[in-house]
Design a protein around this motif. Structure first.
Motif, PDB file in Angstrom:
ATOM      1  N   GLU A  36      42.396  44.655  30.878  1.00 58.56           N
ATOM      2  CA  GLU A  36      41.102  45.322  30.689  1.00 58.56           C
ATOM      3  C   GLU A  36      40.111  45.022  31.383  1.00 58.56           C
ATOM      4  O   GLU A  36      39.015  44.421  31.235  1.00 58.56           O
ATOM      5  N   TRP A  37      39.893  45.694  32.632  1.00 52.09           N
ATOM      6  CA  TRP A  37      39.040  45.537  33.627  1.00 52.09           C
ATOM      7  C   TRP A  37      38.611  46.827  34.200  1.00 52.09           C
ATOM      8  O   TRP A  37      39.415  47.993  33.933  1.00 52.09           O
ATOM      9  N   GLU A  38      37.261  46.847  34.534  1.00 47.30           N
ATOM     10  CA  GLU A  38      36.857  48.160  35.118  1.00 47.30           C
ATOM     11  C   GLU A  38      36.215  47.852  36.599  1.00 47.30           C
ATOM     12  O   GLU A  38      35.379  47.192  36.535  1.00 47.30           O
ATOM     13  N   GLY A  39      36.612  48.846  37.569  1.00 42.51           N
ATOM     14  CA  GLY A  39      35.813  48.744  38.707  1.00 42.51           C
ATOM     15  C   GLY A  39      36.240  47.696  39.491  1.00 42.51           C
ATOM     16  O   GLY A  39      36.435  46.525  39.084  1.00 42.51           O
ATOM     17  N   PHE A  40      36.216  47.578  41.042  1.00 42.31           N
ATOM     18  CA  PHE A  40      36.285  46.579  41.716  1.00 42.31           C
ATOM     19  C   PHE A  40      35.493  46.532  42.881  1.00 42.31           C
ATOM     20  O   PHE A  40      35.153  47.606  43.404  1.00 42.31           O
ATOM     21  N   VAL A  41      35.297  45.412  43.474  1.00 41.93           N
ATOM     22  CA  VAL A  41      34.650  45.116  44.899  1.00 41.93           C
ATOM     23  C   VAL A  41      35.634  44.546  45.816  1.00 41.93           C
ATOM     24  O   VAL A  41      36.262  43.518  45.087  1.00 41.93           O
ATOM     25  N   ILE A  42      35.687  44.734  46.789  1.00 32.91           N
ATOM     26  CA  ILE A  42      36.381  44.194  47.939  1.00 32.91           C
ATOM     27  C   ILE A  42      35.588  43.172  48.823  1.00 32.91           C
ATOM     28  O   ILE A  42      34.564  43.616  49.270  1.00 32.91           O
ATOM     29  N   ILE A  43      35.661  42.113  48.701  1.00 34.26           N
ATOM     30  CA  ILE A  43      34.652  41.028  49.357  1.00 34.26           C
ATOM     31  C   ILE A  43      35.392  40.476  50.629  1.00 34.26           C
ATOM     32  O   ILE A  43      36.534  40.049  50.525  1.00 34.26           O
ATOM     33  N   ILE A  44      34.709  40.749  51.850  1.00 33.66           N
ATOM     34  CA  ILE A  44      35.554  40.391  52.972  1.00 33.66           C
ATOM     35  C   ILE A  44      34.938  38.943  53.597  1.00 33.66           C
ATOM     36  O   ILE A  44      35.439  38.234  54.117  1.00 33.66           O
ATOM     37  N   ASP A  45      33.473  39.304  53.380  1.00 33.48           N
ATOM     38  CA  ASP A  45      32.760  37.771  54.027  1.00 33.48           C
ATOM     39  C   ASP A  45      31.662  37.466  52.892  1.00 33.48           C
ATOM     40  O   ASP A  45      30.523  37.941  52.969  1.00 33.48           O
ATOM     41  N   PRO A  46      32.027  36.541  51.921  1.00 30.38           N
ATOM     42  CA  PRO A  46      31.157  36.133  51.070  1.00 30.38           C
ATOM     43  C   PRO A  46      29.937  35.597  51.093  1.00 30.38           C
ATOM     44  O   PRO A  46      28.892  35.797  50.571  1.00 30.38           O
ATOM     45  N   GLU A  47      29.927  34.770  52.515  1.00 28.02           N
ATOM     46  CA  GLU A  47      28.869  34.320  52.971  1.00 28.02           C
ATOM     47  C   GLU A  47      27.613  35.440  52.995  1.00 28.02           C
ATOM     48  O   GLU A  47      26.609  34.986  53.203  1.00 28.02           O
ATOM     49  N   LYS A  48      28.017  36.588  53.614  1.00 31.10           N
ATOM     50  CA  LYS A  48      27.056  37.660  54.163  1.00 31.10           C
ATOM     51  C   LYS A  48      27.063  38.669  52.931  1.00 31.10           C
ATOM     52  O   LYS A  48      26.256  39.641  53.372  1.00 31.10           O
ATOM     53  N   SER A  49      27.681  38.511  51.827  1.00 29.53           N
ATOM     54  CA  SER A  49      27.503  39.617  50.828  1.00 29.53           C
ATOM     55  C   SER A  49      26.729  39.378  49.768  1.00 29.53           C
ATOM     56  O   SER A  49      27.028  38.100  48.876  1.00 29.53           O
ATOM     57  N   SER A  50      25.469  40.087  49.478  1.00 28.08           N
ATOM     58  CA  SER A  50      24.880  39.714  48.355  1.00 28.08           C
ATOM     59  C   SER A  50      25.571  40.196  46.998  1.00 28.08           C
ATOM     60  O   SER A  50      25.296  39.566  46.006  1.00 28.08           O
ATOM     61  N   VAL A  51      26.398  41.034  47.213  1.00 22.60           N
ATOM     62  CA  VAL A  51      27.274  41.364  45.855  1.00 22.60           C
ATOM     63  C   VAL A  51      28.075  40.008  45.619  1.00 22.60           C
ATOM     64  O   VAL A  51      28.004  39.677  44.276  1.00 22.60           O
ATOM     65  N   ALA A  52      28.538  39.275  46.512  1.00 22.51           N
ATOM     66  CA  ALA A  52      29.485  38.299  46.068  1.00 22.51           C
ATOM     67  C   ALA A  52      28.660  37.322  45.669  1.00 22.51           C
ATOM     68  O   ALA A  52      28.877  36.271  44.710  1.00 22.51           O
ATOM     69  N   LYS A  53      27.378  37.053  46.076  1.00 23.20           N
ATOM     70  CA  LYS A  53      26.579  35.917  45.648  1.00 23.20           C
ATOM     71  C   LYS A  53      26.099  36.134  44.103  1.00 23.20           C
ATOM     72  O   LYS A  53      26.090  35.277  43.460  1.00 23.20           O
ATOM     73  N   SER A  54      25.974  37.534  43.842  1.00 28.16           N
ATOM     74  CA  SER A  54      25.396  38.025  42.508  1.00 28.16           C
ATOM     75  C   SER A  54      26.495  37.636  41.511  1.00 28.16           C
ATOM     76  O   SER A  54      26.177  37.400  40.467  1.00 28.16           O
ATOM     77  N   LEU A  55      27.741  37.859  42.011  1.00 32.49           N
ATOM     78  CA  LEU A  55      28.976  37.635  41.103  1.00 32.49           C
ATOM     79  C   LEU A  55      29.669  36.337  41.140  1.00 32.49           C
ATOM     80  O   LEU A  55      30.573  35.958  40.562  1.00 32.49           O
ATOM     81  N   GLY A  56      28.885  35.424  41.934  1.00 35.05           N
ATOM     82  CA  GLY A  56      29.458  34.118  42.017  1.00 35.05           C
ATOM     83  C   GLY A  56      30.652  34.001  42.845  1.00 35.05           C
ATOM     84  O   GLY A  56      31.568  33.034  42.498  1.00 35.05           O
ATOM     85  N   ILE A  57      30.881  34.700  43.803  1.00 31.91           N
ATOM     86  CA  ILE A  57      32.159  34.847  44.572  1.00 31.91           C
ATOM     87  C   ILE A  57      32.071  34.047  45.843  1.00 31.91           C
ATOM     88  O   ILE A  57      31.370  34.117  46.612  1.00 31.91           O
ATOM     89  N   SER A  58      33.215  33.015  45.973  1.00 28.67           N
ATOM     90  CA  SER A  58      33.101  32.379  47.440  1.00 28.67           C
ATOM     91  C   SER A  58      34.255  32.394  48.246  1.00 28.67           C
ATOM     92  O   SER A  58      34.314  31.853  49.293  1.00 28.67           O
ATOM     93  N   LYS A  59      35.547  33.294  47.780  1.00 27.05           N
ATOM     94  CA  LYS A  59      36.556  33.757  48.552  1.00 27.05           C
ATOM     95  C   LYS A  59      36.736  35.025  48.868  1.00 27.05           C
ATOM     96  O   LYS A  59      36.623  35.847  47.725  1.00 27.05           O
ATOM     97  N   PRO A  60      37.181  35.553  49.981  1.00 25.99           N
ATOM     98  CA  PRO A  60      37.493  36.892  50.173  1.00 25.99           C
ATOM     99  C   PRO A  60      38.494  37.377  49.321  1.00 25.99           C
ATOM    100  O   PRO A  60      39.385  36.744  48.981  1.00 25.99           O
ATOM    101  N   GLY A  61      38.508  38.599  48.881  1.00 30.41           N
ATOM    102  CA  GLY A  61      39.368  39.201  48.151  1.00 30.41           C
ATOM    103  C   GLY A  61      39.058  40.389  47.435  1.00 30.41           C
ATOM    104  O   GLY A  61      37.986  40.732  47.272  1.00 30.41           O
ATOM    105  N   LYS A  62      39.911  40.726  46.450  1.00 30.70           N
ATOM    106  CA  LYS A  62      39.522  41.888  45.515  1.00 30.70           C
ATOM    107  C   LYS A  62      39.196  41.478  44.110  1.00 30.70           C
ATOM    108  O   LYS A  62      39.612  40.692  43.543  1.00 30.70           O
TER     109      LYS A  62
END
Ligand SMILES: [Zn+2]
Length: 68
Positions: A36-62
């Motif tokens: 039960e999930w909606e939408g996704f982001v692909i994070i390639i470079d968490p260090e440079k991604s503001s989306v990754a930071k706001s989601l608390g993501i530290s590892k590349p992936g989907k």
């Protein structure tokens, strides 16, 4: 024709998306998933991604944006 079933599930702990046959999240080691999930982001470079930071993501992936 009915909607295709999602072939990915999201980790309940970190929202990492994996194929349905995966049993352990390769990102955080959790065994709890939801389809039960909606939408996704692909994070390639968490260090440079503001989306990754706001989601608390530290590892590349989907990652799912929203899980229920
Ligand atoms: Zn996880």
């Amino acid at each position: 024709m009915s909607a295709a079933k999602k072939d990915l599930k999201a980790c309940l702990n970190c929202r990492y998306l994996v194929p349905n046959d995966v049993e352990v999240c390769p990102n955080c080691g959790s065994k709890r998933f939801t389809d039960e999930w909606e939408g996704f982001v692909i994070i390639i470079d968490p260090e440079k991604s503001s989306v990754a930071k706001s989601l608390g993501i530290s590892k590349p992936g989907k990652y799912a944006i929203k899980i229920r």
